[in-house]
Write a protein that holds these residues in place. Sequence first.
Motif, PDB file in Angstrom:
ATOM      1  N   LEU A   1     -33.056  38.968 -34.684  1.00 15.55           N
ATOM      2  CA  LEU A   1     -32.024  38.976 -35.723  1.00 15.55           C
ATOM      3  C   LEU A   1     -31.516  40.395 -35.961  1.00 15.55           C
ATOM      4  O   LEU A   1     -30.315  40.641 -36.092  1.00 15.55           O
ATOM      5  N   GLN A   2     -32.445  41.361 -36.003  1.00 16.59           N
ATOM      6  CA  GLN A   2     -32.037  42.752 -36.215  1.00 16.59           C
ATOM      7  C   GLN A   2     -31.233  43.278 -35.035  1.00 16.59           C
ATOM      8  O   GLN A   2     -30.303  44.078 -35.193  1.00 16.59           O
ATOM      9  N   GLU A   3     -31.603  42.825 -33.824  1.00 19.20           N
ATOM     10  CA  GLU A   3     -30.864  43.239 -32.632  1.00 19.20           C
ATOM     11  C   GLU A   3     -29.417  42.746 -32.698  1.00 19.20           C
ATOM     12  O   GLU A   3     -28.470  43.476 -32.369  1.00 19.20           O
ATOM     13  N   ILE A   4     -29.248  41.506 -33.124  1.00 21.70           N
ATOM     14  CA  ILE A   4     -27.886  40.954 -33.252  1.00 21.70           C
ATOM     15  C   ILE A   4     -27.100  41.733 -34.292  1.00 21.70           C
ATOM     16  O   ILE A   4     -25.939  42.094 -34.095  1.00 21.70           O
ATOM     17  N   ASP A   5     -27.739  42.032 -35.423  1.00 28.08           N
ATOM     18  CA  ASP A   5     -27.061  42.786 -36.480  1.00 28.08           C
ATOM     19  C   ASP A   5     -26.668  44.170 -35.977  1.00 28.08           C
ATOM     20  O   ASP A   5     -25.588  44.687 -36.272  1.00 28.08           O
TER      21      ASP A   5
ATOM     22  N   GLY B   1     -19.049  37.663 -44.054  1.00 24.98           N
ATOM     23  CA  GLY B   1     -19.665  36.408 -43.635  1.00 24.98           C
ATOM     24  C   GLY B   1     -20.802  36.650 -42.660  1.00 24.98           C
ATOM     25  O   GLY B   1     -21.871  36.034 -42.739  1.00 24.98           O
ATOM     26  N   GLN B   2     -20.560  37.593 -41.698  1.00 24.21           N
ATOM     27  CA  GLN B   2     -21.590  37.872 -40.687  1.00 24.21           C
ATOM     28  C   GLN B   2     -22.819  38.487 -41.366  1.00 24.21           C
ATOM     29  O   GLN B   2     -23.966  38.124 -41.085  1.00 24.21           O
ATOM     30  N   LYS B   3     -22.581  39.475 -42.265  1.00 31.99           N
ATOM     31  CA  LYS B   3     -23.700  40.125 -42.954  1.00 31.99           C
ATOM     32  C   LYS B   3     -24.460  39.122 -43.820  1.00 31.99           C
ATOM     33  O   LYS B   3     -25.700  39.093 -43.842  1.00 31.99           O
ATOM     34  N   ALA B   4     -23.696  38.297 -44.552  1.00 26.68           N
ATOM     35  CA  ALA B   4     -24.346  37.311 -45.419  1.00 26.68           C
ATOM     36  C   ALA B   4     -25.141  36.306 -44.600  1.00 26.68           C
ATOM     37  O   ALA B   4     -26.219  35.865 -44.999  1.00 26.68           O
ATOM     38  N   ALA B   5     -24.609  35.907 -43.435  1.00 31.59           N
ATOM     39  CA  ALA B   5     -25.316  34.950 -42.583  1.00 31.59           C
ATOM     40  C   ALA B   5     -26.636  35.530 -42.106  1.00 31.59           C
ATOM     41  O   ALA B   5     -27.673  34.861 -42.089  1.00 31.59           O
ATOM     42  N   ILE B   6     -26.621  36.828 -41.690  1.00 29.55           N
ATOM     43  CA  ILE B   6     -27.868  37.461 -41.226  1.00 29.55           C
ATOM     44  C   ILE B   6     -28.867  37.556 -42.383  1.00 29.55           C
ATOM     45  O   ILE B   6     -30.075  37.283 -42.222  1.00 29.55           O
ATOM     46  N   ALA B   7     -28.357  37.894 -43.573  1.00 31.60           N
ATOM     47  CA  ALA B   7     -29.258  38.031 -44.721  1.00 31.60           C
ATOM     48  C   ALA B   7     -29.887  36.695 -45.091  1.00 31.60           C
ATOM     49  O   ALA B   7     -31.095  36.599 -45.322  1.00 31.60           O
ATOM     50  N   THR B   8     -29.063  35.622 -45.141  1.00 32.85           N
ATOM     51  CA  THR B   8     -29.612  34.308 -45.519  1.00 32.85           C
ATOM     52  C   THR B   8     -30.541  33.764 -44.449  1.00 32.85           C
ATOM     53  O   THR B   8     -31.530  33.097 -44.751  1.00 32.85           O
ATOM     54  N   LEU B   9     -30.263  34.049 -43.173  1.00 30.07           N
ATOM     55  CA  LEU B   9     -31.163  33.588 -42.108  1.00 30.07           C
ATOM     56  C   LEU B   9     -32.500  34.330 -42.188  1.00 30.07           C
ATOM     57  O   LEU B   9     -33.576  33.757 -41.970  1.00 30.07           O
ATOM     58  N   GLN B  10     -32.417  35.611 -42.521  1.00 28.21           N
ATOM     59  CA  GLN B  10     -33.656  36.388 -42.673  1.00 28.21           C
ATOM     60  C   GLN B  10     -34.470  35.836 -43.847  1.00 28.21           C
ATOM     61  O   GLN B  10     -35.699  35.718 -43.768  1.00 28.21           O
ATOM     62  N   ARG B  11     -33.748  35.457 -44.938  1.00 28.67           N
ATOM     63  CA  ARG B  11     -34.447  34.860 -46.074  1.00 28.67           C
ATOM     64  C   ARG B  11     -35.043  33.498 -45.716  1.00 28.67           C
ATOM     65  O   ARG B  11     -36.157  33.174 -46.100  1.00 28.67           O
ATOM     66  N   TYR B  12     -34.268  32.724 -44.920  1.00 30.82           N
ATOM     67  CA  TYR B  12     -34.791  31.409 -44.485  1.00 30.82           C
ATOM     68  C   TYR B  12     -36.036  31.567 -43.619  1.00 30.82           C
ATOM     69  O   TYR B  12     -36.960  30.768 -43.672  1.00 30.82           O
ATOM     70  N   LEU B  13     -36.072  32.644 -42.837  1.00 27.60           N
ATOM     71  CA  LEU B  13     -37.230  32.900 -41.988  1.00 27.60           C
ATOM     72  C   LEU B  13     -38.476  33.090 -42.847  1.00 27.60           C
ATOM     73  O   LEU B  13     -39.579  32.678 -42.464  1.00 27.60           O
ATOM     74  N   ALA B  14     -38.263  33.660 -44.026  1.00 29.41           N
ATOM     75  CA  ALA B  14     -39.415  33.915 -44.888  1.00 29.41           C
ATOM     76  C   ALA B  14     -39.748  32.725 -45.770  1.00 29.41           C
ATOM     77  O   ALA B  14     -40.910  32.415 -46.000  1.00 29.41           O
ATOM     78  N   THR B  15     -38.672  31.998 -46.240  1.00 28.38           N
ATOM     79  CA  THR B  15     -38.919  30.938 -47.232  1.00 28.38           C
ATOM     80  C   THR B  15     -38.976  29.544 -46.635  1.00 28.38           C
ATOM     81  O   THR B  15     -39.568  28.650 -47.224  1.00 28.38           O
ATOM     82  N   ALA B  16     -38.310  29.351 -45.464  1.00 25.59           N
ATOM     83  CA  ALA B  16     -38.188  28.007 -44.848  1.00 25.59           C
ATOM     84  C   ALA B  16     -37.508  27.041 -45.801  1.00 25.59           C
ATOM     85  O   ALA B  16     -37.699  25.832 -45.714  1.00 25.59           O
TER      86      ALA B  16
ATOM     87  N   LEU C   1     -21.942  31.774 -41.835  1.00 26.12           N
ATOM     88  CA  LEU C   1     -21.614  32.008 -40.417  1.00 26.12           C
ATOM     89  C   LEU C   1     -20.331  31.267 -40.017  1.00 26.12           C
ATOM     90  O   LEU C   1     -19.647  31.657 -39.069  1.00 26.12           O
ATOM     91  N   ALA C   2     -20.001  30.191 -40.754  1.00 28.23           N
ATOM     92  CA  ALA C   2     -18.788  29.433 -40.426  1.00 28.23           C
ATOM     93  C   ALA C   2     -17.529  30.289 -40.578  1.00 28.23           C
ATOM     94  O   ALA C   2     -16.512  30.013 -39.934  1.00 28.23           O
TER      95      ALA C   2
END
Length: 779
Positions: A171-175, A49-64, A76-77
Amino acid sequence: MRSSQERYAAVVLPFALAVAALTLVAVLSVSIMSTLRAYVAGESHWSKGQKAAIATLQRYLATADEQDFQQFRAELAVPLSDLVARREMDKEQPDYAVVRAGFVGGRNAAEDIDGMVWLYRNFKHVPLMARAITYWKHSDEHLLRLRDLGERLHATPLAARPSQDVFLLELQEIDRRLSPLAIGFAAAVNEAARQVTNALLGVLVLAAALLALSCHRYLRRSFLRRERLLQQLQHSEAAAFAEKELLQVTLASIADAVITTDRAQRVSYCNRNAEQMLGMPVASLLGRPLAEVCRLEGAEGGLQLLAADGRQLPVDRQLAPIHAPDGQAIGQVIVLHDASEARRHAAQLSYQATHDELTDILNRREFERRLCELLRAMHEGEEGEHAVLYLDLDRFKVVNDTSGHAAGDELIRQVSQLLRATLRERDIVGRLGGDEFGIVLTYCSHADAVRVAEKVRQAVVELRFLWGVRSYRVGVSIGVVLLAGRQGNLKEVMKSADAACYMAKEKGRNRIHLYSADDAELSVRQTEMEAVSRIRAALENDRFCLHLQTIAPLKPGGQAHAEVLVRMLDEQGGLVPPMAFIPAAERYDLMPLLDRWVIRHAFAALAQQPAGTSWAINLSGASVCDEDLLEYVLEQRRASGVALENVCFEITETAAVGNLAHAAALIQDLQAQGCRFALDDFGAGMSSFAYLKHLPVDYVKIDGSFIRGILHSPTERAMVESINQIAHVMGKQTIAEFVEDEAVLDCLRAMGVDYAQGYGVGRPEPMQELRQSYKEAAL
């Protein structure tokens, strides 16, 4: 045979215990290992869940893309739900529903959750678990930081966002920080599983060895115990004769009659009390048939013993068969107990349970039971006319207050004796409570029933009650219900009789009122009584709610506030109109309780509102006269923390004028604490101007009857202008009620009225739906 069974049990039982113990340890081992595996599986979901949340947030950062952000929240839930569950388990008294919901949200299997909670709560301080939990707790900060980063990114418009590199670096720091914690947690749990496995295997081996040793010792003790039992049996045979003699002495000394018989039901033994009870010596009893010497009449619970000397004695009988070693009956034991005192006591208790202790007539329970039997017989078709009389003494309180309760009790006794002397033997008379009596005139024509009721009333009126140097005369109000054919049930009859009695009191007391189903006054009374029951039930079950209606300023700079209105909920949760319960509450003195409910809940809600929010709370005339109201308001202020400067109490002109001194004192005391006051329905009393100067209120609410006609009636317009001008001269602000439309609002503005309230400004709305809207109303 017995020896073989004992030997078998002595050999098999230890092995059975050993197997059971080993099974228990094995089950415990499997349970702990299963729970540890559940934590390992949970860590996998947590990490994914944590890895997927970071990946989707990174994608959201690019795609909005909003869908990417929602997927980020969903992923993340999973770890956040585990966080909520763990924090709840750390509490001294956790809410296990919250824990279960958290673990379910963390995608843990529902059947594993109970074991996970048990292991955490009981072993969290054990080093094996503590190390893994430390990794888990250290991840909280970074998970929450990840959540905040996502929410901050989502809340920042795309055009206003700083360089994506800033978010990406954080985001990378948190990961980078979360990944070692997840690996450490998994390693710690696996290490704990390995150590627990080794420890449990050691425990199993040790338990098996100990149980084997215990079984050996138990077998040895079993054989030794058998030898001791054989020796004890020999001693028991030697003591049997002595015990038999002791038994004979014991039977001779007990208070009951004890008789034994043989197979032919002939007397083989009887003690001394049996001689006395049967009226015959032992020599004459032994060998004779039991039925010949012990003659009993009646059924169990009411047996009578006929003694040889002619006496009749109430007895209780107990029978017990005597069996030979092979199980065959060889006689029986008969025990006769003298039940004279017990039955006399039971009769006394039965009488006390059905009769009033003070008056010695039927109590309410027995009265209603007999009336219920009569109604049941009528329902089954029994012919005959009957009548129910409900009596309530008039001026009884005067006797109690002037001469004390002892005098009141004596008066009640004399009235009950008078009723029994006046009525027939077959009539039912009971005390229903206090100074209330009930009478059932059985098989009495309806014409005679009214005549008997008048006879009873006249007898009570003529009663001269003397107490010391004082002499009293009382009256009685009587409600009469005529019964014929298929009548209603007990509740309906008593309710009708009570209502008729109440009407007799309402019409001047010391009179008779005959119940009629189409009596309009009785119908109103019954409706109000039903409303009273509903109000009491609503108070007990907290079935009231609060609404708010905006009071809007008509001048620039005015502070909008709202009036608190109470609504009752029925059993299905529907709203009950105020006029369906407020009049009954006022008539039957329930308004102080209702006012206190409103104050308590309004204060608690107001304390949660933004600073400066102001509400007006209505007070009834009964509450205005309540000497304890001031202390109750201050108590609720302390409990809720509400600022009394934000509270305005409204009292009606009628209540204020009717209790002028109390109203003025209450207003001054609460104003000293910071409260404000409004005089409601002003102008309706027609004596308003004469009393207004004595009431230091802050607001004058102009009665809506004037406001409705302000556009079409010059007289009502002039009255509103007069009230407004006089109130302003006295330094008070004015509020117009029942403002329905914009035209009335314009007229009120032109007059200089300060505030307006009504459907043209805002309808009453449930408190939870109307929080801030009235603060924005500015007309």
